[in-house]
Design a protein around this motif. Sequence first.
Motif, mmCIF file in Angstrom:
data_model
loop_
_atom_site.group_PDB
_atom_site.id
_atom_site.type_symbol
_atom_site.label_atom_id
_atom_site.label_comp_id
_atom_site.label_asym_id
_atom_site.label_seq_id
_atom_site.Cartn_x
_atom_site.Cartn_y
_atom_site.Cartn_z
ATOM 1 N N ALA A 141 60.597 60.424 38.273
ATOM 2 C CA ALA A 141 61.517 60.638 37.155
ATOM 3 C C ALA A 141 62.600 59.557 37.171
ATOM 4 O O ALA A 141 62.514 58.573 37.902
ATOM 5 C CB ALA A 141 62.127 62.039 37.236
ATOM 6 N N ASP A 150 64.153 59.445 41.769
ATOM 7 C CA ASP A 150 64.038 60.872 41.495
ATOM 8 C C ASP A 150 62.570 61.272 41.429
ATOM 9 O O ASP A 150 61.743 60.559 40.851
ATOM 10 C CB ASP A 150 64.693 61.227 40.158
ATOM 11 C CG ASP A 150 66.175 60.909 40.135
ATOM 12 O OD1 ASP A 150 66.799 60.967 41.207
ATOM 13 O OD2 ASP A 150 66.704 60.602 39.050
ATOM 14 N N THR A 196 60.522 64.715 40.197
ATOM 15 C CA THR A 196 60.604 66.040 39.585
ATOM 16 C C THR A 196 59.471 66.918 40.089
ATOM 17 O O THR A 196 58.313 66.485 40.135
ATOM 18 C CB THR A 196 60.537 65.942 38.054
ATOM 19 O OG1 THR A 196 61.735 65.330 37.567
ATOM 20 C CG2 THR A 196 60.410 67.320 37.418
ATOM 21 N N HIS A 246 69.431 72.351 41.797
ATOM 22 C CA HIS A 246 68.427 71.509 41.145
ATOM 23 C C HIS A 246 68.116 70.236 41.923
ATOM 24 O O HIS A 246 67.064 69.638 41.693
ATOM 25 C CB HIS A 246 68.904 71.103 39.742
ATOM 26 C CG HIS A 246 69.275 72.250 38.866
ATOM 27 N ND1 HIS A 246 68.352 73.154 38.380
ATOM 28 C CD2 HIS A 246 70.469 72.663 38.385
ATOM 29 C CE1 HIS A 246 68.957 74.057 37.636
ATOM 30 N NE2 HIS A 246 70.247 73.786 37.622
ATOM 31 N N MET A 266 64.209 66.640 42.173
ATOM 32 C CA MET A 266 64.844 67.410 41.104
ATOM 33 C C MET A 266 63.939 68.585 40.768
ATOM 34 O O MET A 266 62.755 68.381 40.453
ATOM 35 C CB MET A 266 65.050 66.538 39.867
ATOM 36 C CG MET A 266 65.586 65.143 40.154
ATOM 37 S SD MET A 266 67.309 65.146 40.623
ATOM 38 C CE MET A 266 68.071 65.527 39.044
ATOM 39 N N ASP A 282 62.677 71.433 38.350
ATOM 40 C CA ASP A 282 62.652 71.822 36.950
ATOM 41 C C ASP A 282 62.037 73.212 36.835
ATOM 42 O O ASP A 282 61.354 73.690 37.747
ATOM 43 C CB ASP A 282 61.849 70.822 36.119
ATOM 44 C CG ASP A 282 62.731 70.066 35.130
ATOM 45 O OD1 ASP A 282 63.913 70.417 35.006
ATOM 46 O OD2 ASP A 282 62.232 69.128 34.487
ATOM 47 N N GLN A 304 62.312 62.383 29.854
ATOM 48 C CA GLN A 304 63.307 61.717 30.695
ATOM 49 C C GLN A 304 64.515 61.281 29.862
ATOM 50 O O GLN A 304 65.664 61.435 30.287
ATOM 51 C CB GLN A 304 62.685 60.509 31.388
ATOM 52 C CG GLN A 304 63.620 59.824 32.360
ATOM 53 C CD GLN A 304 64.143 60.783 33.411
ATOM 54 O OE1 GLN A 304 63.400 61.253 34.239
ATOM 55 N NE2 GLN A 304 65.436 61.082 33.383
ATOM 56 N N TYR A 361 66.897 64.151 29.168
ATOM 57 C CA TYR A 361 67.816 64.444 30.267
ATOM 58 C C TYR A 361 68.916 63.390 30.379
ATOM 59 O O TYR A 361 70.024 63.688 30.801
ATOM 60 C CB TYR A 361 67.045 64.548 31.578
ATOM 61 C CG TYR A 361 66.412 65.909 31.791
ATOM 62 C CD1 TYR A 361 67.138 67.075 31.581
ATOM 63 C CD2 TYR A 361 65.094 66.034 32.200
ATOM 64 C CE1 TYR A 361 66.570 68.322 31.768
ATOM 65 C CE2 TYR A 361 64.517 67.275 32.400
ATOM 66 C CZ TYR A 361 65.267 68.421 32.192
ATOM 67 O OH TYR A 361 64.701 69.657 32.383
#
Length: 203
Positions: free
Chosen positions: A33, A53, A55, A96, A113, A115, A153, A156
């Motif tokens: 991510a 990152d 996810t 998170h 992260m 989700d 992405q 966010y």
Amino acid sequence: MRSIVAPYGRWEPATPAQVASLFSVLPCQWWIAGGYAIELAVGHHVRDHGDIDVTMLRPDQLHVHDALRGWECWAADPPGVLRPWEPAEVLPSTVHDIWCRPQPDEPWRIQVMLDEANGEEWVSRRDPGIRRPLTGIGKTSPEGIPYLAPEIQLFYKAKEPRQKDQTDFLTILPVLTTAQRRWLSQALSHCFGSHPWQEQLAC
């Protein structure tokens, strides 16, 4: 490798290929991510990165320890404050972000992260009214690395876009499909009412 100093120590982010070598053994879905997801979508380097990152879906969180055996994992609980995360602990819905490093004296390498999911749907943690089938939230690079779909992405990144977020948006914009532009524009309208990116998405 570039080192970034953070409040809780240095960052030397792993590469997407290094993440894939660790996470590809897992029996669950995961996606690169952040800014690296944008680079995987366009197929070339865009900018420097302070971290990387990954996810994952909240129900799969304990698999992080399977991928990173022997690593230190710290949960941001509450956001902005890190604490150790033990292998058998199920994190609360308020957490998170997870920071990961191989050893206490080594730099942070990966940020996971979490989700949300409801059955076979991805649910935005920012607004539960924004959902997608799990089969449609990721893409795969030519090298076989899964990454978060760029329109998700960007959604966010859109809350309070920084200069790097604007760079990512302008980089990926020419390659977004009509369907991707439409989904992002509708998600921005649903969440924010109006957003500066919507005019460019309509072009």
